[in-house]
Scaffold this active site. Sequence first.
Site, PDB file in Angstrom:
ATOM      1  CE  LYS A  95       2.825  21.282 -42.932  1.00 37.98           C
ATOM      2  NZ  LYS A  95       1.919  21.270 -44.104  1.00 37.98           N
ATOM      3  CG  ASP A 140       9.477  20.349 -45.468  1.00 38.39           C
ATOM      4  OD1 ASP A 140       9.001  19.817 -46.495  1.00 38.39           O
ATOM      5  OD2 ASP A 140       9.437  21.572 -45.277  1.00 38.39           O
ATOM      6  CG  HIS A 141       5.656  15.677 -47.486  1.00 42.02           C
ATOM      7  ND1 HIS A 141       4.865  16.657 -46.982  1.00 42.02           N
ATOM      8  CD2 HIS A 141       5.265  15.534 -48.777  1.00 42.02           C
ATOM      9  CE1 HIS A 141       4.033  17.090 -47.916  1.00 42.02           C
ATOM     10  NE2 HIS A 141       4.255  16.417 -49.030  1.00 42.02           N
ATOM     11  CG  ASP A 192      -0.926  23.501 -45.494  1.00 41.52           C
ATOM     12  OD1 ASP A 192      -0.706  22.702 -44.576  1.00 41.52           O
ATOM     13  OD2 ASP A 192      -1.419  23.158 -46.586  1.00 41.52           O
ATOM     14  CG  HIS A 240       5.961  21.624 -47.888  1.00 41.83           C
ATOM     15  ND1 HIS A 240       6.562  20.834 -46.944  1.00 41.83           N
ATOM     16  CD2 HIS A 240       4.632  21.396 -47.760  1.00 41.83           C
ATOM     17  CE1 HIS A 240       5.632  20.161 -46.279  1.00 41.83           C
ATOM     18  NE2 HIS A 240       4.457  20.494 -46.751  1.00 41.83           N
ATOM     19  CE  LYS A 258      -4.797  22.882 -49.424  1.00 42.54           C
ATOM     20  NZ  LYS A 258      -3.991  21.665 -49.531  1.00 42.54           N
TER      21      LYS A 258
HETATM   22  N1  LIG Z   1      -2.528  13.774 -42.342  1.00 41.77           N
HETATM   23  C1  LIG Z   1      -1.619  14.316 -43.130  1.00 41.77           C
HETATM   24  O1  LIG Z   1      -1.591  14.124 -44.362  1.00 41.77           O
HETATM   25  C2  LIG Z   1      -0.559  15.196 -42.571  1.00 41.77           C
HETATM   26  C3  LIG Z   1      -0.451  15.406 -41.209  1.00 41.77           C
HETATM   27  N2  LIG Z   1       0.558  16.184 -40.710  1.00 41.77           N
HETATM   28  C4  LIG Z   1       0.684  16.397 -39.261  1.00 41.77           C
HETATM   29  O2  LIG Z   1       0.783  15.155 -38.601  1.00 41.77           O
HETATM   30  C5  LIG Z   1       0.096  15.184 -37.366  1.00 41.77           C
HETATM   31  C6  LIG Z   1      -0.933  14.059 -37.363  1.00 41.77           C
HETATM   32  O3  LIG Z   1      -1.818  14.263 -38.431  1.00 41.77           O
HETATM   33  P1  LIG Z   1      -3.156  13.413 -38.618  1.00 41.77           P
HETATM   34  O4  LIG Z   1      -2.876  11.971 -38.414  1.00 41.77           O
HETATM   35  O5  LIG Z   1      -3.758  13.876 -39.859  1.00 41.77           O
HETATM   36  O6  LIG Z   1      -4.013  13.974 -37.409  1.00 41.77           O
HETATM   37  P2  LIG Z   1      -5.289  13.385 -36.707  1.00 41.77           P
HETATM   38  O7  LIG Z   1      -6.201  14.529 -36.444  1.00 41.77           O
HETATM   39  O8  LIG Z   1      -5.812  12.204 -37.406  1.00 41.77           O
HETATM   40  O9  LIG Z   1      -4.670  13.040 -35.268  1.00 41.77           O
HETATM   41  C7  LIG Z   1      -3.829  11.949 -34.972  1.00 41.77           C
HETATM   42  C8  LIG Z   1      -4.282  11.358 -33.674  1.00 41.77           C
HETATM   43  O10 LIG Z   1      -4.089  12.258 -32.593  1.00 41.77           O
HETATM   44  C9  LIG Z   1      -5.096  12.053 -31.633  1.00 41.77           C
HETATM   45  N3  LIG Z   1      -5.784  13.319 -31.378  1.00 41.77           N
HETATM   46  C10 LIG Z   1      -6.555  14.018 -32.201  1.00 41.77           C
HETATM   47  N4  LIG Z   1      -7.014  15.134 -31.622  1.00 41.77           N
HETATM   48  C11 LIG Z   1      -6.529  15.141 -30.393  1.00 41.77           C
HETATM   49  C12 LIG Z   1      -6.622  16.039 -29.325  1.00 41.77           C
HETATM   50  N5  LIG Z   1      -7.330  17.153 -29.408  1.00 41.77           N
HETATM   51  N6  LIG Z   1      -5.935  15.756 -28.211  1.00 41.77           N
HETATM   52  C13 LIG Z   1      -5.205  14.643 -28.129  1.00 41.77           C
HETATM   53  N7  LIG Z   1      -5.088  13.746 -29.130  1.00 41.77           N
HETATM   54  C14 LIG Z   1      -5.733  13.997 -30.239  1.00 41.77           C
HETATM   55  C15 LIG Z   1      -6.088  11.070 -32.182  1.00 41.77           C
HETATM   56  O11 LIG Z   1      -5.827   9.806 -31.615  1.00 41.77           O
HETATM   57  P3  LIG Z   1      -6.530   9.265 -30.293  1.00 41.77           P
HETATM   58  O12 LIG Z   1      -7.859   9.941 -30.170  1.00 41.77           O
HETATM   59  O13 LIG Z   1      -6.642   7.793 -30.531  1.00 41.77           O
HETATM   60  O14 LIG Z   1      -5.605   9.612 -29.208  1.00 41.77           O
HETATM   61  C16 LIG Z   1      -5.769  11.029 -33.643  1.00 41.77           C
HETATM   62  O15 LIG Z   1      -6.016   9.776 -34.216  1.00 41.77           O
HETATM   63  C17 LIG Z   1      -0.534  16.568 -37.259  1.00 41.77           C
HETATM   64  O16 LIG Z   1       0.274  17.369 -36.471  1.00 41.77           O
HETATM   65  C18 LIG Z   1      -0.547  17.094 -38.687  1.00 41.77           C
HETATM   66  O17 LIG Z   1      -0.384  18.488 -38.713  1.00 41.77           O
HETATM   67  C19 LIG Z   1       1.487  16.747 -41.530  1.00 41.77           C
HETATM   68  C20 LIG Z   1       1.439  16.582 -42.885  1.00 41.77           C
HETATM   69  C21 LIG Z   1       0.405  15.819 -43.519  1.00 41.77           C
HETATM   70  O1  LIG Z   2       2.003  19.350 -46.145  1.00 36.66           O
HETATM   71  C1  LIG Z   2       1.127  19.478 -46.976  1.00 36.66           C
HETATM   72  O2  LIG Z   2       1.380  19.106 -48.248  1.00 36.66           O
HETATM   73  C2  LIG Z   2       0.320  18.786 -49.122  1.00 36.66           C
HETATM   74  C3  LIG Z   2       0.919  18.788 -50.531  1.00 36.66           C
HETATM   75  O3  LIG Z   2       1.901  17.804 -50.591  1.00 36.66           O
HETATM   76  P1  LIG Z   2       2.241  17.083 -51.976  1.00 36.66           P
HETATM   77  O4  LIG Z   2       3.335  16.149 -51.648  1.00 36.66           O
HETATM   78  O5  LIG Z   2       0.969  16.402 -52.412  1.00 36.66           O
HETATM   79  O6  LIG Z   2       2.621  18.163 -52.920  1.00 36.66           O
HETATM   80  C4  LIG Z   2      -0.819  19.760 -49.011  1.00 36.66           C
HETATM   81  O7  LIG Z   2      -1.930  19.274 -49.746  1.00 36.66           O
HETATM   82  C5  LIG Z   2      -1.235  19.899 -47.575  1.00 36.66           C
HETATM   83  O8  LIG Z   2      -2.243  20.912 -47.477  1.00 36.66           O
HETATM   84  C6  LIG Z   2      -0.069  20.258 -46.697  1.00 36.66           C
HETATM   85  O9  LIG Z   2      -0.448  20.177 -45.336  1.00 36.66           O
END
Ligand SMILES: NC(=O)C1=CN([C@@H]2O[C@H](COP(=O)(O)OP(=O)(O)OC[C@H]3O[C@@H](n4cnc5c(N)ncnc54)[C@H](OP(=O)(O)O)[C@@H]3O)[C@@H](O)[C@H]2O)C=CC1
Ligand SMILES: O=C1O[C@H](COP(=O)(O)O)[C@@H](O)[C@H](O)[C@H]1O
Length: 511
Positions: A155, A184-185, A242, A247, A347
Amino acid sequence: MPSNLDPHVLVIFGASGDLAQRKLVPAVFELFRGGYLPEKFALLGASRTDFTDEAFRNKVIFENEHFKSDGAKEEEIKAFSEKLFYQDLATYDGEKDIKALADRLKKLDKELGVGRNYIFYLSTPPKLYSTIPAALAKAGLNNNQDAWARLIVEKPFGYNEQSAIKLNREIQEHFPENTIYRIDHYLGKETVQNLLVTRFANGFFEPLWNRNYVQSVQITAAETVGVGSRGGYYDESGAMRDMVQNHLLQVLAHVAMEPPIRADAPSIRNEKLKLFQSLRPITKKDVKTHVVRGQYTEGITSEGKEVAYRDSPGVPEKSKTETYVAMKFFIDNWRWAGVPFFVRTGKCLPLKLTEVVITFKNPPQAIFAEYDDYAMSCDNQLIIRIQPDEGMALEFGMKVPGEGFRVKNVDMDFFYRDLTKNDVPEAYTRLLLDCMKGEPTLYARGDSVEAAWAFVDPILEAWEKDEVPLYSYPAGSWGPLQADALWSGGLGNGWRNPTSSLTDRKHYTKQ
Ligand SMILES: NC(=O)C1=CN([C@@H]2O[C@H](COP(=O)(O)OP(=O)(O)OC[C@H]3O[C@@H](n4cnc5c(N)ncnc54)[C@H](OP(=O)(O)O)[C@@H]3O)[C@@H](O)[C@H]2O)C=CC1
Ligand SMILES: O=C1O[C@H](COP(=O)(O)O)[C@@H](O)[C@H](O)[C@H]1O
């Protein structure tokens, strides 16, 4: 028991990122420990950061504070680490890069016999969700002869209905719908799945689960944390995109959909789509009376002192992004005609909890009303706690011993922890396992994602035009007081604002 999964490689794009480290690699380890992974399996991380295999293993396993598993033995962790590999990319969708990735996959097969079945997990920024599949297709990685290729998409899936339709079309050009897994977790949470079992494995709920007996339904997903360091992402998204569009509408679908003819993916997904299509649109004119948006100001939460949303890193000073949404809407079908549904999320609220409350109608005649506080104390409610303190409580009135007919609310409760001694699996663990099996039931189908966007789009548009106020609320409170007014007109007792325990029922925002 040996795993019955096909040999395969899980390729995680964006493997250097937060999600891979916090959720994905730990989830794959749980599958490894549980004996679910096939003998011939590899996890190939792919991103632009310059890691060797060893450096990648150090980052996501040995130095990863999120990588802890009760009772995991050192040998187990070491054996798991040997299944992890890394491919660095200059870009995520360049021909040369994907060719290098394809060569690496061939090599892994040659050396380890892991075969040519692939799961590609898009854990990158969303702007890459359509370009990576196109690049994989160009290299023929979407369509291996005698092998399968699946795509997991994180997502957010789109930014509104139009962009979700476009993204669906672009991805479906290269991956058929039955190979696309939109994650969708919340669907991976045991208690969300248990909503289906509660409703469809028990005979006695069904006759009550409709407009004849249900007065209202409310769903709350409250969080104590603020945006923290995610301001950059969150300010583009807001609580509606979000949490609600994905969710909470998925939870709603489990609560309100019609019984599927079978417990399989097409049947369940068809019913969910029908449910989304039955949501009465909240037109722009209704947004003011049906939806309340809020943004937190500084305050004290259970996490400590919280700065105002607008002062968080990455958030513009004059941001109008909502960190809280509460809404009232109706479902135009036979089952739910006239029943109000209330959904809220935010939040910096007082508690971290997600729950569904079904309030049943009162009996037709209040024959005990003359005995003191009957009218106030007797609620027939089913409270389904999705998290934490997972379980359910059924509340009803009983006679207080002694003279007359004083009625008091009591509850029968069930806690998930009494059902099993095993830990409830993490959502990502369950969802990854399902994808490895080729089981898409707990993933969102393209058409229902579009339908969910169609429902929230008019609200987002009204907000963008600034046609409705953005209220503020202090961090640590239950959100803007204006959300209580959604219940006016005799729709019920208001939001259930519990303190902490599932069976705490003394905190309603009365109208
Ligand atoms: N983190 C979370 O808890 C959650 C995340 N998500 C989704 O999962 C996906 C990944 O999330 P998350 O790991 O937090 O994201 P990050 O921002 O940590 O990005 C993941 C990786 O993508 C690469 N990256 C970052 N920015 C760019 C850019 N502008 N262009 C190209 N590559 C880039 C980087 O790797 P490198 O530079 O090594 O290429 C980075 O380590 C997102 O789409 C997020 O919406 C969904 C739910 C929860
Ligand atoms: O996807 C998301 O979910 C979390 C909340 O997840 P939960 O399993 O802890 O209830 C939310 O904090 C975050 O903003 C959103 O991107």
